[in-house]
Design an enzyme around this catalytic site. Structure first.
Site, mmCIF file in Angstrom:
data_model
loop_
_atom_site.group_PDB
_atom_site.id
_atom_site.type_symbol
_atom_site.label_atom_id
_atom_site.label_comp_id
_atom_site.label_asym_id
_atom_site.label_seq_id
_atom_site.Cartn_x
_atom_site.Cartn_y
_atom_site.Cartn_z
ATOM 1 N N LYS A 40 70.446 -5.958 115.364
ATOM 2 C CA LYS A 40 70.049 -4.770 116.112
ATOM 3 C C LYS A 40 68.800 -4.998 116.945
ATOM 4 O O LYS A 40 68.782 -4.724 118.146
ATOM 5 C CB LYS A 40 69.811 -3.597 115.150
ATOM 6 C CG LYS A 40 71.069 -2.860 114.731
ATOM 7 C CD LYS A 40 71.903 -3.637 113.739
ATOM 8 C CE LYS A 40 73.110 -2.838 113.274
ATOM 9 N NZ LYS A 40 73.932 -3.616 112.308
ATOM 10 N N TRP A 65 75.169 2.040 102.672
ATOM 11 C CA TRP A 65 76.132 1.371 103.551
ATOM 12 C C TRP A 65 77.290 0.893 102.677
ATOM 13 O O TRP A 65 77.087 0.231 101.660
ATOM 14 C CB TRP A 65 75.432 0.193 104.236
ATOM 15 C CG TRP A 65 76.284 -0.621 105.148
ATOM 16 C CD1 TRP A 65 77.087 -0.177 106.143
ATOM 17 C CD2 TRP A 65 76.383 -2.051 105.157
ATOM 18 N NE1 TRP A 65 77.690 -1.238 106.776
ATOM 19 C CE2 TRP A 65 77.275 -2.396 106.189
ATOM 20 C CE3 TRP A 65 75.805 -3.066 104.397
ATOM 21 C CZ2 TRP A 65 77.607 -3.711 106.471
ATOM 22 C CZ3 TRP A 65 76.126 -4.374 104.684
ATOM 23 C CH2 TRP A 65 77.021 -4.699 105.708
ATOM 24 N N ASP A 121 67.249 -4.693 101.622
ATOM 25 C CA ASP A 121 68.065 -5.025 102.782
ATOM 26 C C ASP A 121 67.465 -4.347 104.007
ATOM 27 O O ASP A 121 67.508 -3.127 104.135
ATOM 28 C CB ASP A 121 69.499 -4.553 102.553
ATOM 29 C CG ASP A 121 70.433 -4.932 103.699
ATOM 30 O OD1 ASP A 121 70.105 -5.872 104.449
ATOM 31 O OD2 ASP A 121 71.494 -4.284 103.840
#
Length: 397
Positions: free
Chosen positions: A246, A130, A211
């Site tokens: 999410k 990311w 993460d």
């Protein structure tokens, strides 16, 4: 006065969303931003969240500041979800956990802490990762390198090359790792591969920074935390940033957490104090509403059970879209193997499309992916999946 300030071209994901929003074509499809959408193409309000919010709204409440470390019930829920409530590190109070402004805030607080107390350490992100991982750690003062990860030839992990690279690193090097649903590729390591990586981390004295933003979207809530719990079992120096954006569909509430596993309770207290100090000199304290809702859902058995079923429903919908995309593309281009779409896990997929093909998708079909070819599978639904497959086939032939 400000003519010397460098131009910022914008975030590649958010900028693409702006282009998508300005696209007037009615059949356009946004597969760029990492947001879960339901079968109707809408961001869902989970029933577990709705019930918690209705109950909380029934009584007028003041909104005082939370402590620097955040809501206690929320922090406890984070620990139980990540590590399991019966884990030795939890019972022995060896984990320092704070509430943060989303997963990004957790990464920032953790990066600042490590750079302050291990100033010579260098950080390493997966190739690819990311984009904001690198930016956050560079912003904290780190020199950031890249370790081998994705193999486009096999659409898998460059495992041997990655392990060999880790074995060359000096102690206290920081590895930013994805415990599940790797962003952007959707390619995860097996448990056996994680065991090997964690052995190397232990032998070399490296710092694992995991993460996890999609817990429950891979296999299940417990399996997706395998690497986290195994690292804690091994008493490795471990940082974990997590997000409920999410899996609770609470994007704008910025509900995240940072947990640091320590060798002793005394060290955990020292780390906890410095994490609070780091928060104090950036934003003082986290937001309230999302933390209360997340804590209520996590700590109320019937709501937790409902939430778990909703998470697995989202997971299964993504899997169904992967399967349908695979079936349509395999029928249209039978000599090409598209099985990687159903082998990858989570919200994202590395499609293998080139930047030129991605451009054609956008310009000719109104289908938006990142230039890297990363697709947010959660943007697919029964109404657009065959259109997207047709578009893919159109640029692949």
């Amino acid at each position: 006065m400000y003519q010397h300030v460098e131009f910022y071209p914008g975030d590649p994901i958010l900028s693409l969303v702006e282009v998508y929003n300005n696209d007037a074509r009615p059949g356009k499809v946004n597969l760029s931003i990492g947001i879960y959408f339901d079968d109707e193409g809408k961001m869902p309000v989970l029933q577990s969240v709705r019930q918690a919010e209705v109950k909380r709204a029934a009584k007028p409440r003041t909104s005082p500041y939370l402590p620097m470390e955040g809501l206690a019930a929320y922090r406890e829920a984070v620990q139980h979800l990540l590590f399991g409530k019966d884990h030795a590190a939890v019972k022995e109070k060896r984990i320092a956990t704070i509430q943060t402004l989303g997963g990004s805030g957790a990464l920032k607080i953790g990066a600042d802490f490590i750079h302050r107390w291990f100033p010579e350490a260098k950080a390493y992100v997966s190739g690819p990762t990311w984009e904001n991982h690198k930016s956050i750690f560079e912003g904290a003062g780190f020199e950031v390198g890249t370790y081998p990860y994705y193999d486009p030839a096999t659409i898998g992990v460059k495992f041997d090359e990655m392990v060999a690279f880790f074995e060359t690193l000096p102690p206290n090097s920081v590895l930013i790792l994805h415990p599940c649903c790797q962003n952007p590729t959707g390619v995860d390591m097996t448990e056996a591969q994680w065991d090997k990586v964690l052995d190397v981390i232990q032998a070399r004295g490296l710092i694992a920074f995991m993460d996890i933003a999609y817990q429950g979207f891979g296999e299940d809530l417990d399996s997706d935390a395998y690497a986290i719990r195994k690292a804690a079992d091994m008493s490795l120096p471990l940082f974990v940033s997590n997000s409920f954006s999410k899996n609770l569909s609470l994007y704008g509430e910025r509900v995240g957490g940072l947990s640091v596993v320590c060798p002793t309770q005394e060290e955990a207290e020292l780390v906890f104090g410095q994490l609070k100090f780091t928060v104090r000199r950036i934003y003082s304290s986290p937001a309230t509403h999302g933390a209360y809702i997340a804590a209520d859902v996590m700590n109320t058995p019937e709501w937790f059970a409902l939430w778990q079923s909703e998470v697995y429903g989202m997971r299964d919908r993504i899997r169904a879209m992967r399967q349908r995309l695979y079936e349509v593309l395999s029928a249209k281009i039978p000599d090409k193997d598209f099985s990687y779409f159903i082998k990858q896990r989570g919200m994202f997929s590395y499609t293998g499309l080139t930047e030129a093909q991605v451009t054609r998708l956008r310009e000719e079909f109104g289908v938006y992916l990142l230039a890297s070819g990363r697709m947010c599978v959660a943007g697919l639904n029964p109404s657009n999946v065959e259109y997207v497959a047709d578009a893919f086939a159109g640029v692949l032939k």
